[in-house]
Design a protein around this motif. Structure first.
Motif, PDB file in Angstrom:
ATOM      1  N   MET A 137       0.707  -1.247  -0.071  1.00  0.00           N
ATOM      2  CA  MET A 137       0.015   0.135  -0.103  1.00  0.00           C
ATOM      3  C   MET A 137       0.802   1.220   0.000  1.00  0.00           C
ATOM      4  O   MET A 137       0.615   2.275  -0.490  1.00  0.00           O
ATOM      5  CB  MET A 137      -0.928   0.235   1.141  1.00  0.00           C
ATOM      6  CG  MET A 137      -2.250  -0.820   1.047  1.00  0.00           C
ATOM      7  SD  MET A 137      -2.846  -1.002  -0.602  1.00  0.00           S
ATOM      8  CE  MET A 137      -3.778   0.581  -0.531  1.00  0.00           C
ATOM      9  N   SER A 138       1.959   1.332   0.723  1.00  0.00           N
ATOM     10  CA  SER A 138       2.917   2.394   0.726  1.00  0.00           C
ATOM     11  C   SER A 138       3.144   2.947  -0.615  1.00  0.00           C
ATOM     12  O   SER A 138       3.387   4.082  -1.142  1.00  0.00           O
ATOM     13  CB  SER A 138       3.596   2.397   1.807  1.00  0.00           C
ATOM     14  OG  SER A 138       4.888   1.531   1.389  1.00  0.00           O
ATOM     15  N   ASP A 139       3.771   1.801  -1.407  1.00  0.00           N
ATOM     16  CA  ASP A 139       3.982   1.884  -2.888  1.00  0.00           C
ATOM     17  C   ASP A 139       2.826   2.544  -3.645  1.00  0.00           C
ATOM     18  O   ASP A 139       2.788   3.526  -4.393  1.00  0.00           O
ATOM     19  CB  ASP A 139       4.528   0.748  -3.563  1.00  0.00           C
ATOM     20  CG  ASP A 139       6.031   0.331  -3.105  1.00  0.00           C
ATOM     21  OD1 ASP A 139       6.627  -0.810  -3.412  1.00  0.00           O
ATOM     22  OD2 ASP A 139       6.604   1.116  -2.668  1.00  0.00           O
ATOM     23  N   ILE A 140       1.672   1.829  -3.636  1.00  0.00           N
ATOM     24  CA  ILE A 140       0.533   2.221  -4.180  1.00  0.00           C
ATOM     25  C   ILE A 140      -0.123   3.605  -4.013  1.00  0.00           C
ATOM     26  O   ILE A 140      -0.380   4.211  -4.752  1.00  0.00           O
ATOM     27  CB  ILE A 140      -0.641   1.211  -4.031  1.00  0.00           C
ATOM     28  CG1 ILE A 140      -0.261  -0.324  -4.904  1.00  0.00           C
ATOM     29  CG2 ILE A 140      -1.941   1.469  -4.712  1.00  0.00           C
ATOM     30  CD1 ILE A 140      -1.064  -1.321  -4.854  1.00  0.00           C
ATOM     31  N   ASN A 141      -0.043   3.961  -2.496  1.00  0.00           N
ATOM     32  CA  ASN A 141      -0.478   5.170  -2.242  1.00  0.00           C
ATOM     33  C   ASN A 141       0.419   6.164  -2.935  1.00  0.00           C
ATOM     34  O   ASN A 141      -0.150   7.396  -3.524  1.00  0.00           O
ATOM     35  CB  ASN A 141      -0.435   5.174  -0.845  1.00  0.00           C
ATOM     36  CG  ASN A 141      -1.723   4.567  -0.151  1.00  0.00           C
ATOM     37  OD1 ASN A 141      -2.784   4.251  -0.930  1.00  0.00           O
ATOM     38  ND2 ASN A 141      -1.581   4.236   0.996  1.00  0.00           N
ATOM     39  N   THR A 142       1.765   5.965  -2.998  1.00  0.00           N
ATOM     40  CA  THR A 142       2.508   7.169  -3.350  1.00  0.00           C
ATOM     41  C   THR A 142       2.206   7.048  -5.160  1.00  0.00           C
ATOM     42  O   THR A 142       1.944   8.370  -5.498  1.00  0.00           O
ATOM     43  CB  THR A 142       4.209   6.560  -3.186  1.00  0.00           C
ATOM     44  OG1 THR A 142       4.463   6.298  -2.008  1.00  0.00           O
ATOM     45  CG2 THR A 142       4.979   7.477  -3.890  1.00  0.00           C
ATOM     46  N   TYR A 143       2.213   6.049  -5.719  1.00  0.00           N
ATOM     47  CA  TYR A 143       2.015   6.338  -7.004  1.00  0.00           C
ATOM     48  C   TYR A 143       0.582   6.733  -7.463  1.00  0.00           C
ATOM     49  O   TYR A 143       0.479   7.705  -8.304  1.00  0.00           O
ATOM     50  CB  TYR A 143       1.975   4.659  -7.616  1.00  0.00           C
ATOM     51  CG  TYR A 143       1.745   4.829  -9.252  1.00  0.00           C
ATOM     52  CD1 TYR A 143       0.504   4.054  -9.572  1.00  0.00           C
ATOM     53  CD2 TYR A 143       2.642   5.083 -10.000  1.00  0.00           C
ATOM     54  CE1 TYR A 143       0.112   3.817 -10.945  1.00  0.00           C
ATOM     55  CE2 TYR A 143       2.321   5.150 -11.344  1.00  0.00           C
ATOM     56  CZ  TYR A 143       1.123   4.705 -12.018  1.00  0.00           C
ATOM     57  OH  TYR A 143       0.924   4.488 -13.183  1.00  0.00           O
ATOM     58  N   VAL A 144      -0.365   6.444  -6.621  1.00  0.00           N
ATOM     59  CA  VAL A 144      -1.694   6.884  -6.947  1.00  0.00           C
ATOM     60  C   VAL A 144      -2.000   8.331  -6.554  1.00  0.00           C
ATOM     61  O   VAL A 144      -2.201   9.029  -7.636  1.00  0.00           O
ATOM     62  CB  VAL A 144      -2.935   6.067  -6.282  1.00  0.00           C
ATOM     63  CG1 VAL A 144      -4.234   7.109  -6.105  1.00  0.00           C
ATOM     64  CG2 VAL A 144      -3.050   4.616  -6.755  1.00  0.00           C
TER      65      VAL A 144
END
Lengths: 557, 309, 296
Positions: free
Chosen positions: A502-509
């Motif tokens: 999620m921390s990767d995804i949140n950053t990307y989103v």
């Protein structure tokens, strides 16, 4: 050191014996009203009268008599609040603390931890006070881990005999019950409960309704109405940046579903639809929402500086007429605007409901908090008299305890008017000019948190401006509870993996949202690059993990 | 030969003197201008903070752009609120105590450590230096540190803010650099006079490095003055909190409505912005007052030639 | 050895200090190799998977590892290139000022921003670089016309570094001023007599006079190469410019908001420390070879 611990042991024994006798006395049928001290109490409706189905079995109707007969002292740790320390060196000196000790009959010793670091150090050092008020579900690995690690003593064998009022409270709503327990069926502690929906929908869209009236249009409901209104604000009202907000609040716009309902999406973050977990930002409907915001941006209706704007400028824009729409909260937004602009000419703001697809629809979501916040007063395994602690904490869920926690001390912070508590002038119109929060802080807990059920009546008087009341109505007009994911606990093994993904995804989103809205990235790449990247980042695994947690939560009790 | 000639020219030759002077002037001219720009640019934040702290809060909220003068009616309400807080006074007292005792200990420890590391031929110096520098990069972290303090019975004691901070390795290295720069000849001279290490340290090293010592007092002093983190984890009793922690807590309280679980009303007291600025003024002013006294130590030039035994 | 006996005695408190406060708790570094749980303590927590390297692996495998590492290094090296010399230059310029009052005034005023809290400084930075900001306006005279500076990824590092100089150059110059004041004035007298002009004096007296200070501080600065703190980054960045502004510390900070994971942060910290220490060792050796000045 040794001497006093021996003495404590003896005292504990004596008290336990005394309590057991008084409990037996209580069970013999004497109907006692708690608290002989306070005079003008509303007629006591014994809690047993509610006639609810007890999910937690208890063979006899137990009722705890307050004040408890004990000489013991319990140690409690709370988070630091400078609203208190502004005037009191020790929390125990506050009128609230004194009244609490008086009414419950238990002496208390208060400890304060500065922040979460200090709290974690307290855990690491292994020296825990008897009771801790903290966000137990936030413990690394969840509340169950906190129990396993010896931080929390679950209430299972205490709750029936010692905390009947808590039991009754939990039984009023199955969400309360589920949210206060772990997967294993362990009771975490005494929760902070935000009773009414209104207490949990305290932010949303804010618009200049005086402009709306002057322009002769309706309060916008659909995305198209909203767009037209912004255009009129710009053309007719001279608003250079009709919709001015910060990056943080644009995220709220999407995360809380303030505009996504108009596109058939409850919200941009995680939600559940008929028990199925979904991430809003990965749904095709999300593209439509982004296109809309991009349209607002390119036509100069959304503040072109929004990504770098800070709160102060956003507020200033609203107050100077540079913008006519923003996103904000009850006090910091609406309350602040109204109070600041009081004598500065024509100015009025109103909170409006989330945008919908068709006029008359009910929004799918709005800013929404789950009633159980994750804050609990927990009993520590090292507590020497857990029964006493459970009885003491139970008080807050009685009617009297609720009054104390929500309104404070009768005659000082509130009076009874037609059997309803009303804040005194000292609170609502403090002679020294203190804000309501600061005035109330020494007397009650409703302004902050604790282990009790927050009463919506408090909010109605606290946020007393008509605009605020109306905003609460508008902002709580949504079906968010249908879609919200309750406070599930992801099991320990998956928790780390979930956070990493999620921390990767949140950053990307977050990054892509800004780029799409500002047009730096064309929306055509939504399907060709954005979604595939999310898949590459293992979003499906995250859904899997969260789904498992949701299923487990739903299967409880 | 060459020297004498150019020397003579410099003294007597008018044209070359003028050249010299005009070169000086052009450079000085630009230097003064440049430095003045630096002053204007760096003074603005401080000016802004002071002006904002006494502005009318509602006007301040509406104001955009540069702030050149207080907006609205001037008010000292923020300062009144801060000083009304009883913790502020105890905060000052605590911090002053920490400062005086702390800096004294700091100086003693730093001087003996730096001196040792500056001695020319002492065995194990290199290993001890490595031993010390290693700790700058590798540490046990907050938790063992906390447990350590607990085991030393320093929890909730003001000494937990002084003893663990007795040395800063960076400062130690800087001080050592100063000691190393003291000319060997003076050290040798003292040795010949029969001085032991203590005497060399006190009679040669310390007097000749007053400038760096002043900087040490400044660095350690400001370090103590500004610190709040250690206090937040080691202290429990509100009466022991140092100033910065008290101020920080006041600021936090005025910015958001209480800790987790609050109603989410996002309470903003009207004064919250003013308080933010007033706190900066309150906590920085004492440093500005003390600074000139230290400043003279390191803006004077030292005539080493004059300091001869 | 006998002669130095007193010296060892003298330095004993310092050694003890480091043993008690630095080495005794150092076992805690193993937290990076464990799955730390506050209730279990460091020693009681379970070892992390993959022979304890689970967190490091997770860190290296992160989608954004490369980017955050690159950004961290770019910001650090840019700071080194510009923020390191700036206070030296300021000190040298101040040294040339003859008017004592002006010199003192400039010096005192220039360090003031150092004490303004980061939150206030960053809101000022955002104000100045907004599309109506004074810096933006100034730059527009040179043809810049793209609105708020912090919405452009390419401008983040310059804004970050230059604002850092603005805030700290005055304070950082103090140590160099102190070093300058330690230069024997008689050397200048002699040089003037020999006909050396300002510039020559600078090269042959001033700079060598403070060279030890410069070199040592440089080695220490290189030892902070991985230390780009999250506070200022977070106050200045926004998701639109993550590509140049998201550094290791800010990324880890956001991760910590999702789930507070002490072991993970410790692993990242250890990784940073190893690199930092390595740089110090290398540069110390280099410096010893080139200039003879070194830490050890």
């Amino acid at each position: 050191m040794k001497k006093s611990s021996n003495r404590r042991k003896v005292a504990a024994l004596m008290v336990t014996l005394a309590m057991m006798t008084s409990l037996l006395a209580g069970c013999s049928g004497k109907e006692t009203t708690s608290d002989s001290n306070s005079s003008n109490l509303p007629s006591q409706t014994p809690a047993a009268q509610n006639g609810q189905q007890n999910e937690v079995s208890s063979t006899e109707s137990t009722e705890i008599t307050y004040p408890l007969q004990t000489d013991e002292t319990l140690t409690i740790a709370l988070g630091y609040e400078s609203q208190i320390s502004a005037s009191y060196e020790n929390f125990g000196d506050t009128p609230y603390a004194k009244a609490l000790q008086e009414k419950t009959g238990v002496k208390l010793e208060f400890q304060v931890f500065a922040d979460s670091n200090a709290l974690n150090l307290m855990f690491a050092s292994g020296e825990l006070p008897d009771i801790i008020l903290w966000g137990a579900t936030g413990y690394q690995g969840g509340a169950q881990k906190a129990i396993d690690d010896g931080i929390i003593y679950p209430l299972n064998d205490l709750i029936d005999t010692n905390s009947p009022d808590l039991v009754k409270t939990l039984n009023t709503d199955k969400d309360y019950l589920k949210g206060s327990m772990t997967a294993n069926g362990d009771y975490i502690g005494f929760p902070f409960i935000k009773g009414d929906l209104m207490l949990r929908s305290t932010s949303g869209l804010i618009i200049r309704d005086d402009w709306v009236k002057e322009l002769g249009i309706e309060i916008p409901q659909t995305a198209e109405d909203f767009y037209q209104m912004l255009k009129l604000f710009k053309e007719k009202k001279g608003a250079t940046v009709p919709f001015s907000t910060t990056s943080f609040w644009v995220d709220q716009l999407l995360d809380s579903g303030l505009i996504t309902s108009a596109f058939g999406l409850p919200k941009a973050t995680s939600y559940q639809k008929d028990g199925k977990v979904q991430f809003g930002f990965a749904q095709p409907e999300f593209k439509a929402a982004l296109e809309y915001l991009n349209k607002l941006y390119t036509e100069g209706l959304l503040d072109p500086n929004y990504s770098t704007l800070d709160n102060d400028t956003m507020n200033a824009n609203m107050m100077n007429g540079q913008s006519g729409v923003t996103v904000g909260a009850l006090n910091g937004g609406i309350g602040n605007f109204i109070r600041t602009m009081k004598d500065k000419g024509k100015f009025s703001v109103a909170g409006i409901s989330s945008l919908v697809a068709n006029s008359g629809d009910k929004p799918m979501a709005g800013y929404y908090e789950f009633p159980i916040t994750g804050l609990f007063a927990t009993i520590s395994p090292s507590c020497k008299n857990k029964e006493l602690a459970a009885q003491f904490l139970n008080y807050a869920y009685t009617e009297e305890g609720s009054l104390l926690n929500n309104f404070g001390i009768e005659g000082e912070s509130y009076t009874m008017v037609d059997n309803k508590p009303v804040f005194t002038d000292m609170i609502t119109n403090n002679p020294e000019g203190l804000t309501m929060q600061l005035a109330l802080a020494p007397y009650a807990r409703s302004w902050s948190s604790g282990w009790f059920v927050q009463d919506v009546e408090y909010l109605k008087q606290y946020a007393a401006l008509p605009q605020q009341q109306a905003a609460l109505q508008a902002w709580s007009n949504h079906d968010g509870s249908k879609f919200v994911i309750p406070p599930v606990s992801i099991n320990t093994d998956d928790a780390s993996e979930y956070a990493t993904i999620m921390s990767d995804i949140n950053t990307y989103v977050d990054e892509m949202i800004t780029k799409y809205i500002m047009g730096v990235e064309p929306l055509s790449t939504f399907d060709t690059d954005y979604i595939p990247t999310l898949n590459n980042m293992n979003i499906n695994r995250a859904v899997e993990i969260l789904q498992a947690a949701l299923d487990e939560f739903n299967s409880r009790q | 030969m060459k020297n004498m000639n150019s020397g003579a020219k410099a003294i007597s030759g008018k044209s070359s003197l003028k050249d010299y002077l005009s070169g000086y002037n052009l450079f000085s001219y630009f230097n003064y201008i440049f430095l003045t720009i630096i002053v204007l640019v760096t003074i603005y934040p401080a000016y802004y903070v002071i002006v904002a702290s006494i502005s009318d809060p509602t006007e301040l909220q509406r104001h955009t752009g540069l702030l050149l003068a207080p907006v609205g009616e001037i008010t000292f309400a923020a300062y009144k609120l801060v000083f009304k807080n009883p913790m502020v006074l105890s905060g000052y007292m605590n911090t002053i105590f920490i400062l005086v005792v702390g800096v004294t200990i700091n100086l003693i420890m730093t001087i003996i450590g730096a001196y040792f590391l500056s001695i020319k031929n002492v065995m194990f110096k290199k290993y001890i230096m490595l031993f010390i520098i290693f700790t700058m990069y590798f540490s046990g972290g907050m938790i063992p540190g906390y447990l350590n303090i607990r085991d030393l019975h320093m929890l909730d004691s003001i000494w937990s803010l002084i003893i663990p901070g007795a040395l800063s390795t960076t400062n130690l290295i800087i001080m050592r650099t100063a000691f190393v720069s003291v000319p060997d000849s003076l050290v040798e001279a003292a040795k010949i006079d029969g001085a032991n290490h203590l005497k060399i340290m006190m009679k040669v090293m310390v007097p000749l490095t007053k400038a760096t010592l002043a900087v040490m007092v400044l660095y350690y002093g400001v370090g103590h003055w500004n610190s709040w983190f250690s206090a937040s984890i080691y202290l429990r009793s509100p009466s022991k909190l140092p100033l910065q922690l008290v101020l920080r807590n006041i600021l936090l309280a005025n910015q958001s409505g209480g800790m987790t679980g609050g109603v989410g009303l996002d309470e903003v007291s009207q004064l919250s912005d003013l308080i933010k600025y007033a706190l900066i003024v309150v906590s920085t002013a004492p440093i500005l007052v003390i600074y000139p006294f230290l400043q003279k130590f390191f803006t004077k030039g030292v005539m080493i030639g004059a300091v001869k035994e | 050895m006998k002669r130095n006996y007193g010296a060892y005695l003298l330095v004993l408190p310092v050694i003890l200090y480091y043993i008690i406060f630095a080495y005794k708790p150092m076992y805690g570094a193993i937290i990076a190799f464990k799955d730390f749980s506050p209730g279990r303590g460091i020693l009681g927590s379970h070892w992390a998977g993959n022979y304890g390297f689970e967190h490091f692996i997770s860190f290296f495998n992160s989608y954004f590892f490369g980017r955050t590492l690159k950004n961290t290094l770019v910001i650090s090296l840019s700071s080194l290139l510009f923020s390191f010399p700036a206070p030296i230059i300021l000190a040298l310029l101040l040294n040339e000022v003859k008017n004592k009052f002006f010199k003192r005034a400039v010096q005192t005023i220039s360090y003031m921003p150092h004490f303004i809290s980061l939150v206030v400084v960053c809101s000022l930075i955002k104000l100045f670089t907004a599309d109506t900001g004074i810096v933006t306006y100034f730059l527009s005279m040179f043809g810049y016309d793209s609105g708020a500076m912090l919405s452009h990824p390419d401008l983040f590092v310059p804004v970050y570094v230059l604002s850092g100089i603005w805030q700290h150059v005055g304070w950082d110059s103090i140590i160099y001023l102190a070093a300058l004041s330690g230069i024997d004035q008689s050397l200048y007298e002699a040089a003037k007599i020999d006909g050396a002009n300002r510039w020559k004096q600078m090269i042959y007296i001033t700079l060598p006079g403070i060279s030890i200070t410069i070199v040592i501080l440089f080695i220490l600065a290189i030892g902070g190469i991985m230390n780009v703190g999250y506070e200022k980054i977070i106050l200045l960045y926004n998701p639109g410019i993550y590509e140049t502004s998201d550094v290791i510390s800010s990324f880890v900070y956001r991760k910590g908001l999702l789930e507070s994971n002490w072991s993970f942060s410790a692993a990242v910290g250890l990784f940073n420390s190893v690199i930092n220490f390595f740089m110090v060792v290398v540069f110390n050796k280099l410096s010893k070879k080139i200039s003879g000045i070194s830490l050890w």
